[in-house]
Design an enzyme around this catalytic site. Structure first.
Site, PDB file in Angstrom:
ATOM      1  N   ARG A 253       0.863  -1.186   0.000  1.00  0.00           N
ATOM      2  CA  ARG A 253       0.000   0.000   0.000  1.00  0.00           C
ATOM      3  C   ARG A 253       0.896   1.231   0.000  1.00  0.00           C
ATOM      4  NH1 ARG A 253      -2.290   0.364   5.470  1.00  0.00           N
ATOM      5  NH2 ARG A 253      -0.857   2.104   5.713  1.00  0.00           N
ATOM      6  N   HIS A 257      -3.270   4.409   5.155  1.00  0.00           N
ATOM      7  CA  HIS A 257      -4.499   3.609   5.120  1.00  0.00           C
ATOM      8  C   HIS A 257      -5.662   4.404   4.523  1.00  0.00           C
ATOM      9  CE1 HIS A 257      -8.023   1.397   6.460  1.00  0.00           C
ATOM     10  NE2 HIS A 257      -8.384   2.418   7.200  1.00  0.00           N
ATOM     11  N   TYR A 266       4.567   4.565  11.539  1.00  0.00           N
ATOM     12  CA  TYR A 266       4.728   3.112  11.632  1.00  0.00           C
ATOM     13  C   TYR A 266       5.550   2.493  10.489  1.00  0.00           C
ATOM     14  CZ  TYR A 266       0.444   3.256   8.701  1.00  0.00           C
ATOM     15  OH  TYR A 266      -0.489   3.515   7.720  1.00  0.00           O
TER      16      TYR A 266
END
Lengths: 335, 327
Positions: A253, A257, A266
Site C-alpha cells: 500500500r 491507510h 509506523y
C-alpha cells in the site's frame, strides 16, 4: 530495445492479445489516476474521506481481468478500485460515489468512499466491518452450484482481514461444499499500522488453505501476468467443480491507510520508496515497452485520454445533485 | 383445518413453500438426517435432498453470511440457528449486513431471508439454552422480528416471512413446540407480518404480550374471570414492526395495561410498548402502565427452583393482573 524472446511472449502464452494487455494497463493507470485525483479533492476540502488503492491496482486489475464480468461476480473490499473499474464502473461512477451524489450507482450517496456495490456491474454491496463479504461470496457461489450456473465469485480482502472469523467460516464452508469461489488476499503488509508479522504467525496467508482442503497460492502481486495466470487456473478449477482457491497476492500500500491516517509513525519513507520502485504499474509498463506494445506515443495518448475522462468525471460529479435529505427515510424495507 | 402441533405447523410452512418455490432452501446445524435438534426439519431431507436441506459446518456467522450471499443472488434461504443463544456470533452478519443491504445499496441489493431460532426457558436449558434475545434485534431497522404464539400463526407467519423481500427473524418458543396445538389451515396460509391479534376481549384490564406468555396470560385471565375481572389480551405476533394501532386501541379499551414478556425487564420490548401508550393514550389511562418481565440477571439457572423463580407463570401474571385491576 528487445529483451529475452521467451519473456516477451508471456502474455501471448496466457492467451492475451496485445490489445488486451494494453487494456489492462489502461485500467491500472485509470485506477491510479482516479485515486490520485481523490486525494487532491480530499486535500482541497472537496471530499471528506479517501481510502486508497495505490500500489495494488496491478493485482486488482489482473485478477478482475481474468474473470468475465458479464457472467462472474465480485465481492470486493474497500481498496478494490481496480476491480471495480475492470468490472465496468466508469470514473464518473466512482466520483459520483466519492462526492456522495444521488446518482452514485454504489449507494446513492449513502456509503463512504470505497464501499462499492452495483448489481448491474455484478458487484456485491460491501460494508465497513472487514471480512463479512467472504461468507457472502461463498453464498453467491452456493447459488451458482444449486442452480447449476457457471458463474464464479471473486472475493478480496487484506491480510489483516484474514484473521477474522468470517474468513475462516467462509473458507471452511466453501471447502466442504467445493464451491466456485476465489478468495483473493491482497497482502499489502499492513493492517492500517500493524505489520504482517504482528498479524499472522504463519509465513503466508495462503498457507491457511490447507486447513480448508483447497489450494493456496502465493503470487507476486507486482507481476500482473503471473496474477492473471494463477487467477485463470483458479477460475478453471472453480468452473470445473473442483472448488475454491485461496490466492495471496504480495503487494504494497503506497499511501496511508486512508486520508485520516499518517503512515510516517509506523513505517519509513525508505521502505515506501523501495516499494514504489517495484510498483506493479511500473513493472508492467516496462514489460509492455520491452515487448514493443507500449510506445511513448501510445502512453501519452492513454494518459491524455484518462486525464480528460477524469476531468470530465470530476466536474460532472462535483456538479451533480445530492440525494434529498428526506430520502434518508427510504429503502429500509421494500416498498 | 387440522389440529396440529406448533412444531408441525412450522415444518408445514417450510415444506409448502419449498414445494412451490425452488429457490427456497433450509440450512443449519443438524437439520439434515437428524432433522434438527428439536426435529423441526424432520423428514425434509428425504423429500428435498441434502442440497435444499443443508447441514452446514458448526459456525453461525458462516451460516448467516452464506445465507445473505445466496439471498443476494435471488435464493430464499431459511437459516436455522440451533438455539437463539448461539445467534450471537452471527450478530455482525445480521445487523451490519442483512439489515443494511437494501438501505446501503440504495435499494439495489436485497436480503430476502429468514433466520429461525428457538428461544425461551422453562425447559431446563440453563443460561445458554433459555434466553430471549428479541430486544437486541428489535432495535434494528431493516430487520423484522416475528414471534408466533399459535400453530396457525406459526404456519401463516413463517409463510409470510419466507415470501418477505427483507430479512425476518422468526423466533419459536421451544417450550411450545409440543405443548401448543390448534387448528391450522391445510393449504396456503399467510398471516401478514406486523398485525397483532386480540386473543381475548375484556373490559377491566389489558394484557399486551407475545410468545409463550400469551398462553400464560390466557390461563391467568381464566382465573381472574372467576373473580369477576375481565381481561383483554393482545398478542403482538410481530414485535418489529409493532402494530402500534392495536397497542393503542387495546390500551384505550380498558385504561389499565400490563405488558408481559419472558425476557428480562430492563431494555425489553415492554419499555417501547409502554412508551407508545404513554405518547398516544396517556389520558385514556386509569392506572400507571405495569411491566412484568424476567429478573435483570444474566440468564436463568439450571437448578429447577432457580429456573422456576426466573420464569414467569400464570400465577405470577395473575398476581400482577389483580393488582392492576384493583388500582
Amino acid at each position: 530495445m528487445k529483451g529475452d524472446t521467451k519473456l516477451l511472449s508471456r502474455h501471448q502464452e496466457l492467451g492475451l492479445t496485445d490489445d488486451q494487455v494494453l487494456r489492462m494497463y489502461e485500467l491500472m493507470l485509470s485506477a491510479r489516476m482516479v485515486d490520485e485525483r481523490m486525494w487532491l479533492l480530499n486535500r482541497s476540502g472537496k471530499i471528506p474521506f479517501v481510502v486508497s488503492c495505490q500500489g495494488q491496482e496491478g493485482p486488482q486489475v489482473a485478477a478482475a481481468f481474468a474473470m468475465d464480468p458479464s457472467v462472474d461476480y465480485a465481492a470486493p473490499y474497500y481498496r478494490d478500485l481496480g476491480v471495480v473499474l475492470a468490472f465496468g464502473q466508469t470514473p464518473r461512477d466512482v466520483f459520483l460515489h466519492m462526492f456522495a451524489r444521488a446518482e452514485d450507482p454504489n449507494s446513492g450517496g449513502r456509503q463512504m468512499p470505497g464501499h462499492y456495490g452495483s448489481k448491474k456491474h455484478h458487484i456485491l454491496s460491501g460494508s465497513s466491518p472487514v471480512s463479512t463479504q467472504i461468507p457472502h461470496a461463498v453464498g453467491m457461489a452456493l447459488a451458482a452450484k444449486m442452480r447449476g450456473e457457471s458463474f464464479v465469485t471473486y472475493v478480496s480482502f487484506g491480510e489483516g482481514s484474514s484473521n477474522q472469523g468470517d474468513f475462516h467460516e467462509g473458507c471452511n464452508f466453501a471447502g466442504v461444499h467445493k464451491l466456485p469461489v476465489i478468495f483473493f488476499c491482497e497482502n499489502n503488509r499492513y493492517a492500517i499500522s500493524v505489520p504482517l508479522q504482528k498479524q499472522v504467525a504463519c509465513e503466508h496467508v495462503a498457507d491457511r488453505a490447507i486447513g480448508y482442503g483447497f489450494p493456496g497460492v502465493v503470487v507476486d502481486g507486482n507481476d500482473v501476468l503471473e496474477v492473471y495466470r494463477v487467477m485463470k487456473d483458479a477460475i478453471l478449477r472453480a468452473r470445473n467443480g473442483q472448488g475454491p482457491t485461496l490466492i495471496e497476492a504480495m503487494t504494497y500500500r503506497l499511501t496511508p491507510h486512508s486520508s485520516d491516517d499518517d503512515d510516517r509513525v509506523y513505517r519509513t519513507k525508505e521502505e515506501v520508496d523501495e516499494a514504489k520502485r517495484n510498483d506493479a504499474i511500473a513493472v508492467f509498463r516496462t514489460y509492455l515497452q520491452n515487448a514493443g506494445i507500449l510506445t511513448e506515443q501510445r502512453e501519452t495518448s492513454i494518459k491524455n485520454k484518462l486525464v480528460e475522462q477524469i476531468n470530465e468525471a470530476t466536474e460532472y460529479a462535483q456538479n451533480a445533485i445530492d440525494p434529498s435529505p428526506e430520502s434518508t427515510l427510504l429503502h429500509v424495507y421494500a416498498n | 383445518m387440522t389440529v396440529k402441533l406448533y412444531i408441525d405447523a412450522i415444518r408445514d410452512a417450510m415444506v409448502q413453500e419449498m414445494r412451490s418455490d425452488p429457490s427456497v432452501f433450509v440450512l443449519g446445524e443438524d437439520i439434515g438426517l437428524r432433522g434438527g435438534v428439536f426435529r423441526v426439519t424432520q423428514g425434509m431431507i428425504e423429500e428435498f435432498g441434502e442440497q435444499r436441506v443443508m447441514d452446514t459446518p458448526l459456525a453461525e456467522s458462516g451460516i448467516v453470511g452464506v445465507a445473505i450471499g445466496a439471498a443476494a443472488m435471488g435464493l430464499k434461504p431459511i437459516a436455522e440457528i440451533q438455539f437463539v443463544d448461539f445467534i450471537l456470533p452471527a450478530v455482525n452478519q445480521i445487523i451490519s449486513e442483512a439489515a443494511k443491504m437494501r438501505y446501503r445499496s440504495n435499494d439495489d441489493w436485497t436480503c430476502p431471508m429468514v433466520i429461525r431460532a428457538p428461544f425461551g426457558g422453562g425447559v431446563h436449558g440453563a443460561l445458554y439454552h433459555s434466553q430471549s434475545l428479541e430486544a437486541m434485534f428489535y432495535h434494528i431497522p431493516g430487520l423484522k422480528v416475528v414471534i408466533p404464539s399459535t400453530a396457525a400463526d406459526a404456519k401463516g407467519l413463517l409463510t409470510a416471512a419466507i415470501r418477505d423481500p427483507d430479512p425476518v427473524l422468526f423466533f419459536e418458543h421451544k417450550g411450545m413446540y409440543r405443548s401448543i396445538r390448534d387448528d391450522v389451515p391445510d393449504g396456503e396460509h399467510v398471516v401478514p407480518i406486523g398485525q397483532a391479534a386480540v386473543r381475548r376481549v375484556g373490559t377491566d384490564i389489558t394484557v399486551i404480550t407475545y410468545g409463550l406468555m400469551v398462553h400464560y396470560a390466557m390461563q391467568a385471565a381464566d382465573e381472574l374471570e372467576k373473580e369477576g375481572i375481565s381481561t383483554h389480551i393482545l398478542d403482538l405476533r410481530s414485535i418489529l414492526p409493532l402494530d402500534k394501532q392495536a397497542i393503542v386501541d387495546s390500551a384505550k379499551k380498558t385504561g389499565k395495561v400490563l405488558v408481559v414478556h419472558e425476557d428480562n425487564k430492563t431494555g425489553g420490548v415492554g419499555g417501547e410498548i409502554s412508551a407508545i401508550i404513554a405518547e398516544e393514550a396517556l389520558f385514556d389511562l386509569d392506572a400507571p402502565i405495569v411491566r412484568l418481565g424476567g429478573p435483570d440477571v444474566p440468564a436463568m439457572a439450571f437448578n429447577a427452583s432457580m429456573e422456576r423463580f426466573y420464569m414467569l407463570n400464570p400465577a405470577k401474571i395473575a398476581d400482577s393482573m389483580r393488582a392492576l385491576a384493583a388500582f
